[in-house]
Write a protein that holds these residues in place. Structure first.
Motif, short mmCIF file in Angstrom:
data_model
loop_
_atom_site.label_atom_id
_atom_site.label_comp_id
_atom_site.label_asym_id
_atom_site.label_seq_id
_atom_site.Cartn_x
_atom_site.Cartn_y
_atom_site.Cartn_z
N GLN A 219 -25.12 45.07 49.47
CA GLN A 219 -26.24 44.94 48.66
C GLN A 219 -26.23 43.81 47.86
O GLN A 219 -25.43 43.85 46.90
N LEU A 220 -27.38 42.89 47.86
CA LEU A 220 -27.42 41.95 46.75
C LEU A 220 -28.49 42.24 45.87
O LEU A 220 -29.68 42.23 46.06
N GLY A 221 -27.90 42.82 44.79
CA GLY A 221 -29.14 43.56 43.83
C GLY A 221 -29.55 44.67 44.51
O GLY A 221 -28.79 45.82 45.03
N THR A 222 -30.76 44.71 44.86
CA THR A 222 -31.35 46.06 45.87
C THR A 222 -31.77 45.52 47.25
O THR A 222 -32.06 46.46 48.08
N ALA A 223 -31.43 44.20 47.53
CA ALA A 223 -31.70 43.62 48.90
C ALA A 223 -30.52 43.90 49.86
O ALA A 223 -29.44 43.40 49.41
N PRO A 224 -30.81 44.54 50.92
CA PRO A 224 -29.63 44.50 51.97
C PRO A 224 -29.53 43.13 52.46
O PRO A 224 -30.40 42.66 53.08
N VAL A 225 -28.24 42.72 52.57
CA VAL A 225 -28.10 41.35 53.01
C VAL A 225 -26.80 41.29 53.97
O VAL A 225 -25.89 42.04 53.93
N TYR A 226 -26.77 40.26 54.81
CA TYR A 226 -25.29 39.95 55.71
C TYR A 226 -25.04 38.53 55.15
O TYR A 226 -25.82 37.42 54.81
N MET A 227 -23.74 38.34 54.95
CA MET A 227 -23.44 36.82 54.61
C MET A 227 -22.10 36.41 55.58
O MET A 227 -21.13 37.52 55.72
N ALA A 228 -22.05 35.33 56.05
CA ALA A 228 -20.93 34.60 56.74
C ALA A 228 -20.30 33.51 55.92
O ALA A 228 -21.27 32.66 55.21
N PHE A 229 -19.06 33.24 55.70
CA PHE A 229 -18.52 32.30 55.09
C PHE A 229 -17.06 32.11 55.66
O PHE A 229 -16.47 32.84 56.29
N LEU A 230 -16.54 30.89 55.54
CA LEU A 230 -15.45 30.38 55.96
C LEU A 230 -14.47 30.07 54.75
O LEU A 230 -14.76 29.78 53.72
N ARG A 231 -13.02 30.61 54.97
CA ARG A 231 -12.12 30.46 53.87
C ARG A 231 -10.80 29.69 54.67
O ARG A 231 -10.77 29.73 55.74
N LEU A 246 -22.55 26.81 59.77
CA LEU A 246 -22.84 28.13 60.48
C LEU A 246 -24.09 28.31 60.98
O LEU A 246 -25.23 27.66 59.73
N GLU A 247 -24.49 28.82 61.84
CA GLU A 247 -25.84 28.91 62.46
C GLU A 247 -26.23 30.24 63.05
O GLU A 247 -25.24 30.76 63.86
N VAL A 248 -27.51 30.80 62.68
CA VAL A 248 -27.77 32.14 63.31
C VAL A 248 -29.12 31.74 63.73
O VAL A 248 -30.03 31.12 62.85
N GLY A 249 -29.51 32.21 64.63
CA GLY A 249 -31.04 32.26 65.06
C GLY A 249 -31.41 33.28 66.01
O GLY A 249 -30.68 34.16 66.70
N SER A 274 -20.13 34.63 44.71
CA SER A 274 -20.66 33.29 44.26
C SER A 274 -21.77 33.07 45.30
O SER A 274 -22.43 31.99 45.05
N GLN A 275 -21.74 33.75 46.33
CA GLN A 275 -22.81 33.43 47.16
C GLN A 275 -22.89 32.12 48.05
O GLN A 275 -23.53 31.45 48.40
N ASP A 276 -21.60 31.73 47.89
CA ASP A 276 -20.99 30.46 48.62
C ASP A 276 -20.95 30.76 50.13
O ASP A 276 -19.83 30.72 50.54
N GLY A 277 -22.14 30.85 51.04
CA GLY A 277 -22.11 30.86 52.37
C GLY A 277 -23.35 31.08 52.85
O GLY A 277 -24.43 31.24 52.28
N LEU A 278 -23.42 31.31 54.10
CA LEU A 278 -24.75 31.84 54.83
C LEU A 278 -25.03 33.26 54.44
O LEU A 278 -24.62 34.19 55.10
N ILE A 279 -26.40 33.58 53.97
CA ILE A 279 -26.86 34.64 53.62
C ILE A 279 -28.03 35.06 54.47
O ILE A 279 -29.01 34.15 54.42
#
Length: 314
Positions: A219-231, A246-249, A274-279
């Protein structure tokens, strides 16, 4: 002079008198100081290897950790660190005499004259530091062990990169892939359940290094989200040598993210916050999935490249 101050000084002076005659050391960290730079200077004497007596003087009698100012003592000269001084009762743990708030200034002065090797010397750090600067250095030493980057459970395992790669493979059953491009499919039968974060982790081997792909639902605040990132499995300075996309479509649309992988020195939670990725908003993710929007079928495509390619127009 505060009661008991002279007692501590007498103890310090009497014990230091035996330093030059003791050729043993108390543990691996102190033994290692004799290979390479000699590491101590006491009361104007030439630099000599550390000795048991000096080591024991600076060990807290309660927790046995090395003591840093303020160092406290009871009127009978028994010392303890500032952390234990707060935790113990009013009586000295050694002699049961009333503690008070007596500083052991003589012992603090002895500590100022010492130099110590980094505790990560066996991992490659061969620098020598003043006693009071050693602790600060070790918190950011580039040779300090890495924490396990697995996000699916709290894991306290630490080690170097190669050890952690095997640990992730053997103990966490993480998927291992070779190559700098990838297609990762995330399927969830009930995408409306995002109360608890969901994570997946895949390790990619390319350019002689390892990268961790994370995909999370939260949950990002009240919004449900998905996030992808690389470490990046290495330090932050090294991570800047690489870039990734990263690409989704789906349904004729696509969403693209490009960035620099974050070092595993930063926890996955820190990167996520930090939301440093694809949201991707859940509604958009379901739109990409097609069908009746009741099941998530999201494909994340990606590429990793060396940062020199950025200058070539990427």
């Amino acid at each position: 002079m505060a009661p008991g101050s002279s007692t501590c000084k007498d103890v310090v002076d009497s014990r230091i008198a035996f330093v030059d005659y003791d050729t043993t050391t108390s543990n691996a960290e102190w033994r290692s100081s004799s290979s390479g730079k000699s590491a101590t200077s006491l009361r104007g004497n030439p630099r000599t290897p550390f000795k048991d007596d000096v080591h024991e003087l600076l060990e807290c009698s309660v927790c046995t950790n090395m003591m840093y100012p303020p160092i406290y003592q009871c009127p009978n000269g028994h010392t303890l660190c500032s952390n234990c001084r707060v935790r113990v009762p009013k009586l000295c743990p050694t002699c049961r005499y009333e503690l008070g708030n007596i500083r052991c200034l003589a012992l603090e002065k002895v500590a100022e004259s010492l130099e110590l090797p980094c505790r990560f010397q066996n991992l490659g750090c061969h620098d020598i530091f003043p006693y009071y600067g050693k602790l600060k250095h070790e918190k950011s030493c580039k040779y300090r062990p890495y924490s396990c980057p697995y996000a699916g459970a709290d894991c306290s395992v630490t080690g170097d990169i190669q050890f952690l790669v095997m640990h992730l493979k053997d103990d966490h059953k993480v998927d291992m892939h070779d190559g700098s491009t990838f297609n990762h499919r995330y399927v969830k039968s009930n995408p409306h359940e995002v109360e608890n974060a969901t994570w997946m982790l895949t390790i990619f081997n390319c350019f002689g290094r390892q990268f961790c792909l994370h995909f999370e639902a939260f949950q990002l605040g009240t919004a449900p989200v998905y996030m992808a990132f690389l470490r990046f499995m290495g330090d932050e300075e090294e991570s800047r040598q690489f870039c990734y996309s990263l690409e989704v479509g789906g349904n004729g649309r696509r969403l693209i993210w490009q960035g620099i992988p974050r070092s595993i020195r930063d926890s996955h939670r820190k990167v996520r916050e930090s939301q440093d990725g694809l949201i991707i908003q859940r509604n958009l993710a379901l739109f990409f999935s097609g069908g009746d929007r009741q099941e998530l079928k999201l494909k994340v495509a990606g590429r990793i490249w060396k940062n020199t390619e950025v200058d070539a127009g990427y």
